[in-house]
Design a protein around this motif. Structure first.
Motif, PDB file in Angstrom:
ATOM      1  N   LYS A 242      11.375  -9.461  -5.878  1.00  0.00           N
ATOM      2  CA  LYS A 242      12.212 -10.644  -6.098  1.00  0.00           C
ATOM      3  C   LYS A 242      12.233 -11.530  -4.861  1.00  0.00           C
ATOM      4  O   LYS A 242      12.118 -12.760  -4.956  1.00  0.00           O
ATOM      5  N   LEU A 243      12.380 -10.913  -3.681  1.00  0.00           N
ATOM      6  CA  LEU A 243      12.460 -11.691  -2.450  1.00  0.00           C
ATOM      7  C   LEU A 243      11.149 -12.408  -2.158  1.00  0.00           C
ATOM      8  O   LEU A 243      11.134 -13.601  -1.808  1.00  0.00           O
ATOM      9  N   LEU A 244      10.013 -11.699  -2.314  1.00  0.00           N
ATOM     10  CA  LEU A 244       8.717 -12.320  -2.057  1.00  0.00           C
ATOM     11  C   LEU A 244       8.383 -13.377  -3.107  1.00  0.00           C
ATOM     12  O   LEU A 244       7.757 -14.398  -2.796  1.00  0.00           O
ATOM     13  N   THR A 245       8.762 -13.142  -4.348  1.00  0.00           N
ATOM     14  CA  THR A 245       8.529 -14.146  -5.386  1.00  0.00           C
ATOM     15  C   THR A 245       9.306 -15.418  -5.097  1.00  0.00           C
ATOM     16  O   THR A 245       8.796 -16.537  -5.267  1.00  0.00           O
ATOM     17  N   GLU A 246      10.537 -15.269  -4.622  1.00  0.00           N
ATOM     18  CA  GLU A 246      11.346 -16.440  -4.279  1.00  0.00           C
ATOM     19  C   GLU A 246      10.790 -17.160  -3.058  1.00  0.00           C
ATOM     20  O   GLU A 246      10.859 -18.393  -2.966  1.00  0.00           O
ATOM     21  N   HIS A 247      10.194 -16.408  -2.120  1.00  0.00           N
ATOM     22  CA  HIS A 247       9.642 -17.020  -0.906  1.00  0.00           C
ATOM     23  C   HIS A 247       8.275 -17.650  -1.153  1.00  0.00           C
ATOM     24  O   HIS A 247       8.018 -18.779  -0.714  1.00  0.00           O
ATOM     25  N   LEU A 248       7.387 -16.931  -1.868  1.00  0.00           N
ATOM     26  CA  LEU A 248       6.030 -17.424  -2.092  1.00  0.00           C
ATOM     27  C   LEU A 248       5.921 -18.353  -3.300  1.00  0.00           C
ATOM     28  O   LEU A 248       4.867 -18.975  -3.487  1.00  0.00           O
ATOM     29  N   THR A 249       6.948 -18.388  -4.136  1.00  0.00           N
ATOM     30  CA  THR A 249       6.987 -19.164  -5.393  1.00  0.00           C
ATOM     31  C   THR A 249       6.015 -18.618  -6.432  1.00  0.00           C
ATOM     32  O   THR A 249       5.707 -19.307  -7.413  1.00  0.00           O
ATOM     33  N   TYR A 250       5.503 -17.420  -6.263  1.00  0.00           N
ATOM     34  CA  TYR A 250       4.707 -16.728  -7.264  1.00  0.00           C
ATOM     35  C   TYR A 250       4.826 -15.234  -7.003  1.00  0.00           C
ATOM     36  O   TYR A 250       5.166 -14.801  -5.898  1.00  0.00           O
ATOM     37  N   ARG A 251       4.537 -14.442  -8.025  1.00  0.00           N
ATOM     38  CA  ARG A 251       4.662 -13.002  -7.891  1.00  0.00           C
ATOM     39  C   ARG A 251       3.562 -12.452  -6.999  1.00  0.00           C
ATOM     40  O   ARG A 251       2.408 -12.890  -7.065  1.00  0.00           O
ATOM     41  N   PRO A 252       3.864 -11.433  -6.156  1.00  0.00           N
ATOM     42  CA  PRO A 252       2.827 -10.875  -5.259  1.00  0.00           C
ATOM     43  C   PRO A 252       1.657 -10.266  -6.016  1.00  0.00           C
ATOM     44  O   PRO A 252       0.509 -10.341  -5.561  1.00  0.00           O
ATOM     45  N   ILE A 253       1.936  -9.667  -7.177  1.00  0.00           N
ATOM     46  CA  ILE A 253       0.854  -9.052  -7.931  1.00  0.00           C
ATOM     47  C   ILE A 253      -0.127 -10.089  -8.437  1.00  0.00           C
ATOM     48  O   ILE A 253      -1.305  -9.772  -8.704  1.00  0.00           O
ATOM     49  N   ALA A 254       0.318 -11.358  -8.576  1.00  0.00           N
ATOM     50  CA  ALA A 254      -0.586 -12.414  -9.033  1.00  0.00           C
ATOM     51  C   ALA A 254      -1.696 -12.657  -8.024  1.00  0.00           C
ATOM     52  O   ALA A 254      -2.830 -12.986  -8.392  1.00  0.00           O
ATOM     53  N   LEU A 255      -1.415 -12.490  -6.712  1.00  0.00           N
ATOM     54  CA  LEU A 255      -2.443 -12.646  -5.691  1.00  0.00           C
ATOM     55  C   LEU A 255      -3.527 -11.580  -5.839  1.00  0.00           C
ATOM     56  O   LEU A 255      -4.729 -11.883  -5.778  1.00  0.00           O
ATOM     57  N   ILE A 256      -3.119 -10.336  -6.062  1.00  0.00           N
ATOM     58  CA  ILE A 256      -4.093  -9.254  -6.254  1.00  0.00           C
ATOM     59  C   ILE A 256      -4.902  -9.490  -7.529  1.00  0.00           C
ATOM     60  O   ILE A 256      -6.122  -9.269  -7.557  1.00  0.00           O
ATOM     61  N   ASP A 257      -4.253  -9.951  -8.592  1.00  0.00           N
ATOM     62  CA  ASP A 257      -4.969 -10.207  -9.844  1.00  0.00           C
ATOM     63  C   ASP A 257      -6.015 -11.311  -9.666  1.00  0.00           C
ATOM     64  O   ASP A 257      -7.124 -11.213 -10.221  1.00  0.00           O
TER      65      ASP A 257
ATOM     66  N   LYS B 276      -7.031   0.666  -5.281  1.00  0.00           N
ATOM     67  CA  LYS B 276      -6.619   1.126  -3.948  1.00  0.00           C
ATOM     68  C   LYS B 276      -6.153  -0.054  -3.096  1.00  0.00           C
ATOM     69  O   LYS B 276      -5.163   0.042  -2.365  1.00  0.00           O
ATOM     70  N   LEU B 277      -6.906  -1.178  -3.185  1.00  0.00           N
ATOM     71  CA  LEU B 277      -6.500  -2.369  -2.448  1.00  0.00           C
ATOM     72  C   LEU B 277      -5.134  -2.867  -2.901  1.00  0.00           C
ATOM     73  O   LEU B 277      -4.305  -3.287  -2.067  1.00  0.00           O
ATOM     74  N   GLU B 278      -4.872  -2.840  -4.199  1.00  0.00           N
ATOM     75  CA  GLU B 278      -3.569  -3.288  -4.724  1.00  0.00           C
ATOM     76  C   GLU B 278      -2.437  -2.423  -4.197  1.00  0.00           C
ATOM     77  O   GLU B 278      -1.404  -2.934  -3.725  1.00  0.00           O
ATOM     78  N   LEU B 279      -2.616  -1.097  -4.247  1.00  0.00           N
ATOM     79  CA  LEU B 279      -1.573  -0.206  -3.736  1.00  0.00           C
ATOM     80  C   LEU B 279      -1.350  -0.405  -2.251  1.00  0.00           C
ATOM     81  O   LEU B 279      -0.201  -0.446  -1.763  1.00  0.00           O
ATOM     82  N   PHE B 280      -2.432  -0.507  -1.499  1.00  0.00           N
ATOM     83  CA  PHE B 280      -2.309  -0.694  -0.043  1.00  0.00           C
ATOM     84  C   PHE B 280      -1.613  -2.016   0.271  1.00  0.00           C
ATOM     85  O   PHE B 280      -0.758  -2.089   1.168  1.00  0.00           O
ATOM     86  N   SER B 281      -1.987  -3.088  -0.439  1.00  0.00           N
ATOM     87  CA  SER B 281      -1.400  -4.405  -0.162  1.00  0.00           C
ATOM     88  C   SER B 281       0.087  -4.440  -0.502  1.00  0.00           C
ATOM     89  O   SER B 281       0.901  -4.992   0.251  1.00  0.00           O
ATOM     90  N   LEU B 282       0.458  -3.856  -1.653  1.00  0.00           N
ATOM     91  CA  LEU B 282       1.868  -3.883  -2.041  1.00  0.00           C
ATOM     92  C   LEU B 282       2.732  -3.011  -1.142  1.00  0.00           C
ATOM     93  O   LEU B 282       3.922  -3.298  -0.949  1.00  0.00           O
ATOM     94  N   ARG B 283       2.153  -1.964  -0.570  1.00  0.00           N
ATOM     95  CA  ARG B 283       2.943  -1.079   0.276  1.00  0.00           C
ATOM     96  C   ARG B 283       3.022  -1.567   1.723  1.00  0.00           C
ATOM     97  O   ARG B 283       4.066  -1.413   2.369  1.00  0.00           O
ATOM     98  N   ASN B 284       1.948  -2.139   2.232  1.00  0.00           N
ATOM     99  CA  ASN B 284       1.889  -2.437   3.661  1.00  0.00           C
ATOM    100  C   ASN B 284       1.853  -3.925   3.987  1.00  0.00           C
ATOM    101  O   ASN B 284       2.283  -4.313   5.085  1.00  0.00           O
TER     102      ASN B 284
END
Length: 333
Positions: A10-25, A103-111
């Motif tokens: 929620k915090l990153l979506t409000e800051h980036l104006t898009y969901r973080p998973i959308a970047l990985i997709d 693996k990249l998605e998990l690493f990016s979302l965690r770190n």
């Protein structure tokens, strides 16, 4: 308490104006497009190459016709092998891409696309400046808002009922005024001519010789009642003898002879009499007193013969026995 991962999203979506998973997709979709273009280019290059250059050899032939046939079969075989191999290559690339980029998605979302827990509650975005997050005691609660919504719905329902009831009452008042003759109503006749209809209770508005004061309705009403008493007395005097006849003789004492019968009753008796005569004389039916048809079995005394019929029967019997047909037999013999 909310999930920390959900709070970070929620915090990153409000800051980036898009969901973080959308970047990985978007990254994965870009890699899939590049892999598809690569396999398509490989397939196109292999199909354009000579089969002998990529390892396919045609068997030796003795005649030109057999050599052309062998070359055609070689090309079909090479095309089939190329399409099958490219399909396997594409499947392998997709599997490797999915595995590695998961693996990249998990690493990016965690770190990378996450907020450290120790600073999560202290993060304030630019559009949060100047906002007051303290709880107001006078602020409406969700329960209070729900109660107000229910009251509003009930009030709207009551308003609709009152509006419909008002419309019904207005229609009833208009109809009553029309019966009294206060409003002018026009009715269309069959010929299309519009004529004013006479109000049903319009006589109530006809005061006649009454000139009572409208400010004293009791006096006016009493005067109107007294003016109607003579007409009521005349009606009672006319109905008195009729009620006595109906109570004593059930309305049958006054009907003496054919002159006292109404034309409807005379017509009914005439039709019944002629019908009975037709059924007995023409159809040969034997009818009872109430008009029922008799059969061969005994159902009571039949029709009594008149004097003329008896005399005719005596003449017939006299003619058969050789006696004088002109002298009727005595009624007692």
């Amino acid at each position: 308490m909310s999930n920390p991962a959900s709070s970070d999203v929620k915090l990153l979506t409000e800051h980036l104006t898009y969901r973080p998973i959308a970047l990985i997709d978007d990254i994965v979709n870009s890699i899939n497009v590049l892999a598809f273009r690569a396999t398509e280019a490989v397939e196109k290059g292999l199909l354009q190459a000579n089969p002998s250059d990529i390892g396919f050899r045609a068997p030796p032939s003795s005649s030109p016709s057999s050599s052309s046939e062998a070359e055609r079969e070689l090309r079909e075989k090479a095309q089939h092998e190329i399409e099958n191999g490219v399909h396997q290559l594409e499947t392998l690339l997709e599997a490797k891409i999915d595995k590695n980029f998961d693996k990249l998605e998990l690493f990016s979302l965690r770190n990378m696309l996450s907020v450290p827990p120790e600073v999560r509650d202290w993060v304030r975005l630019s559009h949060h400046e100047g906002l007051n997050f303290t709880v107001d005691e006078d602020a409406p609660s969700s329960e209070g808002v729900s109660v107000l919504r229910k009251r509003l719905r009930e009030t709207q329902k009551l308003h609709q009922l009152l509006v419909s009831e008002t419309a019904k009452n207005d229609a009833t008042i208009t109809a009553l005024k029309g019966l009294l003759g206060n409003g002018k109503q026009d009715t269309k006749m069959e010929e299309g001519v519009a004529e004013g209809s006479y109000p049903t209770f319009g006589f109530l508005q006809n005061k006649g010789d009454l000139t009572g004061d409208v400010s004293h309705p009791v006096t006016t009403t009493a005067s109107f009642t007294l003016s109607q008493l003579p007409a009521l007395k005349a009606l009672l005097n006319n109905l008195g003898p009729r009620l006595d006849k109906l109570a004593n003789g059930k309305g049958g004492e006054g009907l003496v002879g054919e002159e006292e019968k109404s034309w409807r009753r005379q017509r009914a008796e005439f039709i019944e009499k002629e019908t009975r005569k037709h059924l007995e004389n023409v159809r040969g039916l034997e009818l009872g007193e109430m008009g029922e048809v008799r059969d061969g079995e005994w159902q009571g005394g039949g029709r009594k013969p008149d004097k003329k019929e008896v005399e005719d029967l005596e003449r017939v019997v006299g003619m058969i026995s050789g006696e004088n047909a002109g002298d009727p037999m005595d009624e007692g013999s």
